[in-house]
Design a protein around this motif. Sequence first.
Motif, short mmCIF file in Angstrom:
data_model
loop_
_atom_site.label_atom_id
_atom_site.label_comp_id
_atom_site.label_asym_id
_atom_site.label_seq_id
_atom_site.Cartn_x
_atom_site.Cartn_y
_atom_site.Cartn_z
N UNK A 40 81.83 84.83 1.37
CA UNK A 40 82.08 84.88 -0.07
C UNK A 40 81.89 86.33 -0.48
N UNK A 41 82.99 87.00 -0.79
CA UNK A 41 82.99 88.44 -1.06
C UNK A 41 82.37 89.15 0.14
N UNK A 42 81.28 89.88 -0.01
CA UNK A 42 80.68 90.60 1.11
C UNK A 42 79.56 89.81 1.78
N UNK A 43 79.34 88.57 1.35
CA UNK A 43 78.23 87.77 1.88
C UNK A 43 78.75 86.77 2.91
N UNK A 44 78.20 86.81 4.12
CA UNK A 44 78.51 85.80 5.13
C UNK A 44 77.61 84.61 4.86
N UNK A 45 78.21 83.44 4.61
CA UNK A 45 77.43 82.27 4.23
C UNK A 45 77.05 81.39 5.43
N UNK A 77 68.93 82.89 5.20
CA UNK A 77 67.61 82.60 4.64
C UNK A 77 67.25 83.76 3.73
N UNK A 78 66.26 83.58 2.90
CA UNK A 78 65.86 84.64 1.98
C UNK A 78 65.40 85.87 2.76
N UNK A 86 72.51 86.62 6.49
CA UNK A 86 73.42 86.82 7.62
C UNK A 86 74.05 88.20 7.68
N UNK A 87 73.82 89.05 6.70
CA UNK A 87 74.43 90.37 6.74
C UNK A 87 73.77 91.27 7.80
#
Length: 104
Positions: free
Chosen positions: A20-25, A52-53, A57-58
């Motif tokens: 999602x945008x630059x975030x790997x979920x 996780x917090x 995953x980045x």
Amino acid sequence: MVILRAYRRKGGDLMAELHHKSVKMRALHTHEGHRNPGCRHPLPNGHMHYPSTKHPLVYRYRSYAYELPCSDDENLVLFIDTFCALLDIQLGAFQLTLESARRQ
């Protein structure tokens, strides 16, 4: 926008990732040797990464994953189907790019 990326690496490992945008979920990988942060024992071939917090995953080698039965022997389309079924994603018609398309 949510993007699904799926490909076979040169060594034969299969990768499916939901961004999602630059975030790997989420990410489903078939490579050997992933180690969860603080764990000495590597996970087997098939494993699903999740954020996780403390370890989103980045960050490449610092994410959590759990074992899933899948292997790099699978067809890429079946691998994508598995990934989507696990995450309850319904796919409409799609076409593989020339890079990842292979004759069976």
